[in-house]
Motif scaffolding. Structure first.
Motif, mmCIF file in Angstrom:
data_model
loop_
_atom_site.group_PDB
_atom_site.id
_atom_site.type_symbol
_atom_site.label_atom_id
_atom_site.label_comp_id
_atom_site.label_asym_id
_atom_site.label_seq_id
_atom_site.Cartn_x
_atom_site.Cartn_y
_atom_site.Cartn_z
ATOM 1 N N GLY A 43 0.844 -1.287 -0.009
ATOM 2 C CA GLY A 43 0.180 0.015 0.002
ATOM 3 C C GLY A 43 0.823 1.330 0.000
ATOM 4 O O GLY A 43 0.368 2.282 0.580
ATOM 5 N N ASN A 67 -1.564 -4.149 -5.462
ATOM 6 C CA ASN A 67 -1.494 -3.618 -4.003
ATOM 7 C C ASN A 67 -2.153 -4.769 -3.107
ATOM 8 O O ASN A 67 -3.172 -5.170 -3.393
ATOM 9 C CB ASN A 67 -2.643 -2.483 -4.259
ATOM 10 N N PRO A 69 -2.998 -5.074 0.139
ATOM 11 C CA PRO A 69 -4.074 -5.003 1.170
ATOM 12 C C PRO A 69 -5.560 -4.800 0.127
ATOM 13 O O PRO A 69 -6.482 -5.331 0.778
ATOM 14 C CB PRO A 69 -3.747 -3.619 1.667
ATOM 15 N N ARG A 70 -5.301 -4.337 -0.895
ATOM 16 C CA ARG A 70 -6.499 -4.182 -1.713
ATOM 17 C C ARG A 70 -6.943 -5.610 -2.495
ATOM 18 O O ARG A 70 -8.314 -5.996 -2.314
ATOM 19 C CB ARG A 70 -6.339 -3.303 -3.013
ATOM 20 N N ALA A 73 -8.289 -7.935 0.405
ATOM 21 C CA ALA A 73 -9.487 -7.706 1.315
ATOM 22 C C ALA A 73 -10.377 -8.672 1.622
ATOM 23 O O ALA A 73 -10.875 -9.097 0.647
ATOM 24 C CB ALA A 73 -10.050 -6.389 0.646
ATOM 25 N N GLY A 74 -10.659 -8.626 2.775
ATOM 26 C CA GLY A 74 -11.607 -9.924 3.212
ATOM 27 C C GLY A 74 -11.026 -11.249 3.403
ATOM 28 O O GLY A 74 -11.565 -12.086 3.714
ATOM 29 N N LYS A 78 -4.970 -11.821 5.171
ATOM 30 C CA LYS A 78 -4.473 -10.704 4.881
ATOM 31 C C LYS A 78 -3.386 -10.063 5.633
ATOM 32 O O LYS A 78 -2.413 -9.670 5.096
ATOM 33 C CB LYS A 78 -5.665 -9.831 4.590
ATOM 34 N N ASP A 79 -3.704 -9.908 6.708
ATOM 35 C CA ASP A 79 -2.891 -9.055 7.922
ATOM 36 C C ASP A 79 -1.495 -9.788 8.197
ATOM 37 O O ASP A 79 -0.371 -9.197 7.969
ATOM 38 C CB ASP A 79 -3.652 -8.928 9.336
ATOM 39 N N CYS A 82 0.337 -9.261 4.450
ATOM 40 C CA CYS A 82 0.740 -7.820 4.108
ATOM 41 C C CYS A 82 1.943 -7.550 5.174
ATOM 42 O O CYS A 82 2.743 -6.809 4.695
ATOM 43 C CB CYS A 82 -0.374 -7.107 3.914
#
Length: 302
Positions: A43, A67, A69-70, A73-74, A78-79, A82
């Motif tokens: 990001g 990107n 995080p984009r 998403a969901g 993810k966390d 990233c």
């Protein structure tokens, strides 16, 4: 379609090392049109995004900025992905239309044509990589229980074949859908060096090892050959004189390049020259980003 896609992770604090890796690849490849770049980022802001696009466009090479995080998403992981830029684990699922994807770590200085790796790579193998020098270093191995973990936790019988994450060549078409899913699902195991451990666990039996010179870990350059396991001493001794990829980042702290760059060998000086050229390239491009259109107008009349 390109013969090879180069995947690399980008964060704001590793911008220069990542661009050094990219530029060194492009300056040593005989046919840049056979390459495409996939830049995974966490990001980055609009100015850095534009700067990277201008930098890559100047080489007239295909590229995409992803990107994370984009697109994630969901996504349940993810966390984790990233935060640690564990993009190699996404490669088997993400690149469904590409055959060969090479993941390379920021902090690399490439000194040989990466396309030559395809000539060495058996097409039935699922992944190509290079033996990890940290696991082969006897004191580090003993202190961190690296070999014991590889054998007992990751179930790798021949721990001499434990490979590093710094250079990974994926044969996308040979990797099954189940293996692609496992790359992500095994994050639940919480293994140390998450992506590297998962990939070793999944692909140790379908691995092609490239010569050590394709991933010489520069923080260990000054260590004597006797500091390493007997099984790799000759390979390390021979590679010192013909390093094709020098990795300056630390295994224990991937964002730390200080230990490697404080050394006085010729490769360090070569890396510093390349970094300085990247800084000059980006300074000029950044001026255009900040001050255009007036900057361009004044350039034409002065």
């Amino acid at each position: 379609m390109p013969h090879m896609t180069i995947a690399i992770g980008l964060k704001e604090n590793n911008l220069i090392p990542a661009l050094v890796s990219i530029k060194s690849i492009l300056e040593t490849t005989r046919n840049n049109r056979a390459l495409a770049f996939a830049i995974f980022h966490d990001g980055i802001n609009e100015q850095i995004t534009s700067l990277v696009k201008m930098f890559l466009s100047s080489f007239e090479v295909d590229f995409s900025l992803i990107n994370m995080p984009r697109i994630l998403a969901g996504f349940p992981y993810k966390d984790i992905i990233c935060e640690y830029l564990l993009y190699p684990l996404l490669i088997p699922q993400y690149f469904t239309s590409r055959n060969f994807i090479m993941s390379i770590g920021a902090g690399s200085l490439v000194r040989e044509d990466v396309l030559s790796l395809l000539e060495q790579f058996p097409t039935e193998k699922k992944i190509g990589a290079v033996r990890c020098m940290y696991h082969a270093h006897t004191d580090l191995d003993r202190f961190h229980n690296l070999t014991d973990t590889a054998r007992t936790v990751l179930q790798i019988e021949d721990t001499d074949r434990y490979f590093s994450r710094n250079l990974l060549l994926f044969n996308r078409q040979a990797i099954s859908a189940e293996e692609s899913q496992a790359c992500i699902q095994l994050l639940d195991e919480g293994w140390h060096t998450k992506d590297e451990a998962i990939l070793n666990y999944l692909f140790c039996n379908s691995l092609h090892l490239f010569p050590q010179q394709w991933n010489f870990q520069m923080p260990l350059f000054s260590k004597p050959d006797e500091a390493f396991a007997p099984s790799c001493r000759q390979a390390i001794a021979e590679s010192r004189h013909n390093i094709k990829l020098g990795q300056f980042s630390s295994f224990l702290a991937p964002d730390d390049m200080d230990a490697a760059l404080k050394q006085s060998n010729d490769l360090v000086q070569e890396y510093k020259r390349m970094a300085l050229s990247v800084i000059h390239d980006t300074q000029n491009k950044l001026a255009h980003l900040l001050f255009d259109p007036m900057w361009t107008t004044l350039e034409k009349i002065t």
